[in-house]
Design an enzyme around this catalytic site. Structure first.
Site, PDB file in Angstrom:
ATOM      1  N   GLU A   1     -46.183 -72.315  28.423  1.00 32.89           N
ATOM      2  CA  GLU A   1     -47.541 -71.845  28.184  1.00 32.89           C
ATOM      3  C   GLU A   1     -48.497 -72.679  29.023  1.00 32.89           C
ATOM      4  O   GLU A   1     -48.558 -73.895  28.884  1.00 32.89           O
ATOM      5  CB  GLU A   1     -47.896 -71.956  26.703  1.00 32.89           C
ATOM      6  CG  GLU A   1     -47.025 -71.074  25.824  1.00 32.89           C
ATOM      7  CD  GLU A   1     -47.247 -71.294  24.347  1.00 32.89           C
ATOM      8  OE1 GLU A   1     -47.870 -72.316  23.951  1.00 32.89           O
ATOM      9  OE2 GLU A   1     -46.793 -70.459  23.563  1.00 32.89           O
TER      10      GLU A   1
ATOM     11  N   ARG B   1     -40.818 -77.892  18.489  1.00 31.32           N
ATOM     12  CA  ARG B   1     -40.375 -78.754  19.594  1.00 31.32           C
ATOM     13  C   ARG B   1     -41.385 -78.723  20.728  1.00 31.32           C
ATOM     14  O   ARG B   1     -41.031 -78.824  21.894  1.00 31.32           O
ATOM     15  CB  ARG B   1     -39.015 -78.296  20.094  1.00 31.32           C
ATOM     16  CG  ARG B   1     -37.950 -78.382  19.030  1.00 31.32           C
ATOM     17  CD  ARG B   1     -36.632 -77.903  19.546  1.00 31.32           C
ATOM     18  NE  ARG B   1     -35.671 -77.889  18.449  1.00 31.32           N
ATOM     19  CZ  ARG B   1     -34.468 -77.391  18.544  1.00 31.32           C
ATOM     20  NH1 ARG B   1     -34.055 -76.854  19.665  1.00 31.32           N
ATOM     21  NH2 ARG B   1     -33.658 -77.419  17.524  1.00 31.32           N
ATOM     22  N   GLU B   2     -42.643 -78.542  20.388  1.00 31.41           N
ATOM     23  CA  GLU B   2     -43.684 -78.445  21.405  1.00 31.41           C
ATOM     24  C   GLU B   2     -43.825 -79.750  22.169  1.00 31.41           C
ATOM     25  O   GLU B   2     -43.790 -80.829  21.583  1.00 31.41           O
ATOM     26  CB  GLU B   2     -45.024 -78.092  20.769  1.00 31.41           C
ATOM     27  CG  GLU B   2     -45.065 -76.696  20.227  1.00 31.41           C
ATOM     28  CD  GLU B   2     -46.388 -76.365  19.558  1.00 31.41           C
ATOM     29  OE1 GLU B   2     -47.215 -77.270  19.343  1.00 31.41           O
ATOM     30  OE2 GLU B   2     -46.579 -75.186  19.242  1.00 31.41           O
TER      31      GLU B   2
ATOM     32  N   GLN C   1     -47.543 -76.335  28.139  1.00 31.66           N
ATOM     33  CA  GLN C   1     -46.954 -76.619  26.837  1.00 31.66           C
ATOM     34  C   GLN C   1     -45.644 -75.859  26.762  1.00 31.66           C
ATOM     35  O   GLN C   1     -45.592 -74.668  27.040  1.00 31.66           O
ATOM     36  CB  GLN C   1     -47.898 -76.175  25.731  1.00 31.66           C
ATOM     37  CG  GLN C   1     -47.345 -76.419  24.340  1.00 31.66           C
ATOM     38  CD  GLN C   1     -48.401 -76.156  23.293  1.00 31.66           C
ATOM     39  OE1 GLN C   1     -49.369 -76.882  23.195  1.00 31.66           O
ATOM     40  NE2 GLN C   1     -48.202 -75.116  22.516  1.00 31.66           N
ATOM     41  N   THR C   2     -44.569 -76.544  26.414  1.00 29.75           N
ATOM     42  CA  THR C   2     -43.264 -75.906  26.262  1.00 29.75           C
ATOM     43  C   THR C   2     -42.863 -75.930  24.789  1.00 29.75           C
ATOM     44  O   THR C   2     -43.334 -76.765  24.019  1.00 29.75           O
ATOM     45  CB  THR C   2     -42.180 -76.614  27.097  1.00 29.75           C
ATOM     46  OG1 THR C   2     -42.084 -77.979  26.674  1.00 29.75           O
ATOM     47  CG2 THR C   2     -42.507 -76.560  28.581  1.00 29.75           C
ATOM     48  N   ASN C   3     -41.990 -75.007  24.415  1.00 28.19           N
ATOM     49  CA  ASN C   3     -41.478 -74.988  23.059  1.00 28.19           C
ATOM     50  C   ASN C   3     -40.140 -74.264  23.047  1.00 28.19           C
ATOM     51  O   ASN C   3     -39.869 -73.427  23.910  1.00 28.19           O
ATOM     52  CB  ASN C   3     -42.450 -74.298  22.097  1.00 28.19           C
ATOM     53  CG  ASN C   3     -42.234 -74.709  20.644  1.00 28.19           C
ATOM     54  OD1 ASN C   3     -41.295 -75.422  20.303  1.00 28.19           O
ATOM     55  ND2 ASN C   3     -43.119 -74.257  19.767  1.00 28.19           N
TER      56      ASN C   3
ATOM     57  N   GLU D   1     -36.318 -68.448  21.244  1.00 25.88           N
ATOM     58  CA  GLU D   1     -37.344 -68.300  22.269  1.00 25.88           C
ATOM     59  C   GLU D   1     -37.500 -69.609  23.028  1.00 25.88           C
ATOM     60  O   GLU D   1     -37.368 -70.685  22.462  1.00 25.88           O
ATOM     61  CB  GLU D   1     -38.663 -67.925  21.589  1.00 25.88           C
ATOM     62  CG  GLU D   1     -39.793 -67.626  22.500  1.00 25.88           C
ATOM     63  CD  GLU D   1     -41.019 -67.129  21.735  1.00 25.88           C
ATOM     64  OE1 GLU D   1     -40.872 -66.181  20.922  1.00 25.88           O
ATOM     65  OE2 GLU D   1     -42.090 -67.693  21.937  1.00 25.88           O
TER      66      GLU D   1
ATOM     67  N   ASP E   1     -40.413 -71.218  25.750  1.00 28.54           N
ATOM     68  CA  ASP E   1     -41.773 -70.954  26.210  1.00 28.54           C
ATOM     69  C   ASP E   1     -42.255 -71.904  27.296  1.00 28.54           C
ATOM     70  O   ASP E   1     -42.002 -73.111  27.224  1.00 28.54           O
ATOM     71  CB  ASP E   1     -42.772 -71.127  25.057  1.00 28.54           C
ATOM     72  CG  ASP E   1     -42.541 -70.200  23.895  1.00 28.54           C
ATOM     73  OD1 ASP E   1     -41.784 -69.236  24.048  1.00 28.54           O
ATOM     74  OD2 ASP E   1     -43.131 -70.449  22.838  1.00 28.54           O
TER      75      ASP E   1
END
Length: 164
Positions: free
Chosen positions: A113, A137-138, A126-128, A109, A111
């Site tokens: 956010e 890996r946020e 916020q990415t991950n 996934e 992300d």
């Protein structure tokens, strides 16, 4: 993600008021329903007269999202978003790519956010990245612009060697 093949589906979960605009290359007569399916409260989606802008919103009972009907191995995925203004603390609007949901918890996934905020405070994305169901890996990014003032394009380039 290594030599494993993953089918990906573009998803957007709107748990806040969200405006988005999409265009489909080579498919000018396409409609939202031709390309996406709504997940959640269908009555929480409104479409502009030209069919190019969709308004998603939540109330105190439910939100809404949508996902592509097609699956993709790799690609360039972008979305134009305009977030709701004013106080949105406690609300998260997400745009993400996910391998087959049936593969959970071993899914892959990516992300984006958009974290809600108090009026006057900066907006944060916020990415991950998840691989085989493992994230960690946020990263948080303070935006240098107001994502509620106009539409902005957020994109993911995912190929066999890179995620950008």
């Amino acid at each position: 993600m290594g030599s494993r093949r993953r089918d990906l589906r573009a998803l957007a979960a709107a748990v806040a008021a969200l405006l988005l605009s999409c265009s489909f290359r080579g498919a000018s007569a396409s409609s939202f329903g031709d390309n996406f399916e709504i997940t959640g409260a269908e009555d929480h989606v409104k479409t502009s007269a030209d069919g190019q802008t969709w308004y998603l919103y939540l109330d105190n009972k439910t939100g809404v999202g949508f996902q592509t009907k097609e699956r993709y191995l790799f690609g360039w995925f972008s979305m134009k978003l305009k977030l709701v203004g004013n106080d949105s603390a406690g609300v998260v609007t997400a745009y993400y790519m996910c391998s087959d949901v049936d593969a959970a918890p071993q899914r892959d996934e990516l992300d984006f956010e958009f974290l809600g905020n108090r009026t006057g405070q900066p907006y944060i994305i916020q990415t991950n990245v998840y691989h085989n169901g493992v994230g960690g890996r946020e990263m948080r990014h303070s935006l240098w612009f107001d994502p509620t003032a106009d539409f902005h394009t957020y994109a993911i380039l995912w190929n066999a060697k890179h995620i950008v």
